[in-house]
Design a protein around this motif. Structure first.
Motif, PDB file in Angstrom:
ATOM      1  N   UNK A 120      43.952  12.261  25.509  1.00  0.00           N
ATOM      2  CA  UNK A 120      43.006  13.280  26.407  1.00  0.00           C
ATOM      3  C   UNK A 120      41.564  13.368  25.511  1.00  0.00           C
ATOM      4  N   UNK A 121      40.723  12.275  26.238  1.00  0.00           N
ATOM      5  CA  UNK A 121      39.219  12.251  25.986  1.00  0.00           C
ATOM      6  C   UNK A 121      38.556  13.594  26.424  1.00  0.00           C
ATOM      7  N   UNK A 122      39.206  14.380  27.415  1.00  0.00           N
ATOM      8  CA  UNK A 122      38.539  15.462  27.793  1.00  0.00           C
ATOM      9  C   UNK A 122      38.686  16.570  26.731  1.00  0.00           C
ATOM     10  N   UNK A 123      39.737  16.644  26.051  1.00  0.00           N
ATOM     11  CA  UNK A 123      40.138  17.890  25.267  1.00  0.00           C
ATOM     12  C   UNK A 123      39.939  17.676  23.824  1.00  0.00           C
ATOM     13  N   UNK A 124      39.707  16.288  23.324  1.00  0.00           N
ATOM     14  CA  UNK A 124      39.731  15.877  21.905  1.00  0.00           C
ATOM     15  C   UNK A 124      38.632  14.760  21.655  1.00  0.00           C
ATOM     16  N   UNK A 125      38.181  14.875  20.394  1.00  0.00           N
ATOM     17  CA  UNK A 125      37.322  13.865  19.709  1.00  0.00           C
ATOM     18  C   UNK A 125      37.782  13.508  18.517  1.00  0.00           C
ATOM     19  N   UNK A 126      37.308  12.261  18.002  1.00  0.00           N
ATOM     20  CA  UNK A 126      37.929  11.668  16.770  1.00  0.00           C
ATOM     21  C   UNK A 126      37.001  12.446  15.645  1.00  0.00           C
ATOM     22  N   UNK A 127      37.708  12.669  14.561  1.00  0.00           N
ATOM     23  CA  UNK A 127      36.837  13.085  13.297  1.00  0.00           C
ATOM     24  C   UNK A 127      36.678  11.838  12.284  1.00  0.00           C
ATOM     25  N   UNK A 128      35.511  11.791  11.657  1.00  0.00           N
ATOM     26  CA  UNK A 128      35.378  10.920  10.615  1.00  0.00           C
ATOM     27  C   UNK A 128      34.157  11.471   9.859  1.00  0.00           C
ATOM     28  N   UNK A 156      38.123  23.554  13.430  1.00  0.00           N
ATOM     29  CA  UNK A 156      36.911  23.853  13.292  1.00  0.00           C
ATOM     30  C   UNK A 156      35.826  22.831  13.932  1.00  0.00           C
ATOM     31  N   UNK A 157      35.765  21.674  13.382  1.00  0.00           N
ATOM     32  CA  UNK A 157      35.019  20.569  13.858  1.00  0.00           C
ATOM     33  C   UNK A 157      35.227  20.298  15.436  1.00  0.00           C
ATOM     34  N   UNK A 158      36.536  20.349  15.923  1.00  0.00           N
ATOM     35  CA  UNK A 158      36.779  20.219  17.277  1.00  0.00           C
ATOM     36  C   UNK A 158      36.162  21.420  18.191  1.00  0.00           C
ATOM     37  N   UNK A 159      36.152  22.706  17.698  1.00  0.00           N
ATOM     38  CA  UNK A 159      35.678  23.709  18.433  1.00  0.00           C
ATOM     39  C   UNK A 159      34.159  23.783  18.312  1.00  0.00           C
ATOM     40  N   UNK A 160      33.465  23.136  17.281  1.00  0.00           N
ATOM     41  CA  UNK A 160      32.044  22.922  16.964  1.00  0.00           C
ATOM     42  C   UNK A 160      31.521  21.700  18.077  1.00  0.00           C
ATOM     43  N   UNK A 161      32.421  20.789  18.300  1.00  0.00           N
ATOM     44  CA  UNK A 161      32.165  19.663  18.960  1.00  0.00           C
ATOM     45  C   UNK A 161      32.067  20.088  20.616  1.00  0.00           C
TER      46      UNK A 161
END
Length: 184
Positions: A120-128, A156-161
């Motif tokens: 679900x690219x509208x809700x999530x983004x990859x972290x690295x 936390x990363x996802x919420x910031x994004x």
């Protein structure tokens, strides 16, 4: 560095023009979410996500570690892969999705975040490390990239994004592309 809407837009365009994996990423972002939701995908489709996570570094990721992760992913029983992806598709939040995916061999939180993005690219983004470091350099995250991010660190990363995507009126895929290019 200060992140602005114009900077995000210009770097996302630059990603589209310069990153060699862009076309295949776009194609998979269009097809994999529906395939994962319907269950109409094969083992190679799931393995592609693992390969993509490591190969997007274009040689900057240690080849032996990349190859090991790709080979270990293939050792998973395909029904277990299907169950983990189905659980992630139906998860109510990032933590539940990540938890189901990390039950698989060779899937840690960063790789699970890649699966979530292709689910679900509208809700999530990859972290690295590259994306995280860009946000850290922009004073959007307070800590350096952890050796092995936890689920709560990913959240936390996802919420910031998500917050930045709202602020810049863009989707998470656009933000990801800009963060990737800014880390170069």
């Amino acid at each position: 560095m200060e992140l602005t809407r114009s900077l995000v837009e210009s770097r996302a365009r630059e990603y589209r023009e310069r990153e060699p994996l862009y076309a295949v990423e776009e194609e998979n972002l269009e097809t994999l979410p529906a395939a994962f939701e319907s269950g109409e995908y094969g083992r190679r489709d799931a393995a592609w996500v693992v390969r993509w996570y490591y190969r997007r570094f274009l040689g900057d990721y240690p080849d032996d570690e990349r190859r090991d992760a790709e080979e270990r992913f293939w050792t998973n029983d395909f029904e277990a892969v299907r169950d983990a992806i189905s659980d992630a598709v139906n998860a109510n939040d990032a933590a539940a999705g990540i938890d189901s995916l990390t039950e698989l061999e060779a899937v840690d939180v960063p790789v699970a975040s890649a699966f979530c993005m292709f689910i679900d690219p509208e809700k999530y983004v990859v972290v690295g490390p590259r994306e995280w470091s860009t946000l850290r350099d922009a004073d959007e995250l307070s800590h350096s990239y952890p050796d092995s991010p936890s689920v709560s660190q990913y959240e936390s990363y996802l919420e910031r994004c998500r917050s930045l995507a709202d602020r810049f009126d863009c989707d998470l895929w656009t933000l990801y592309r800009a963060l990737w290019r800014l880390s170069d």
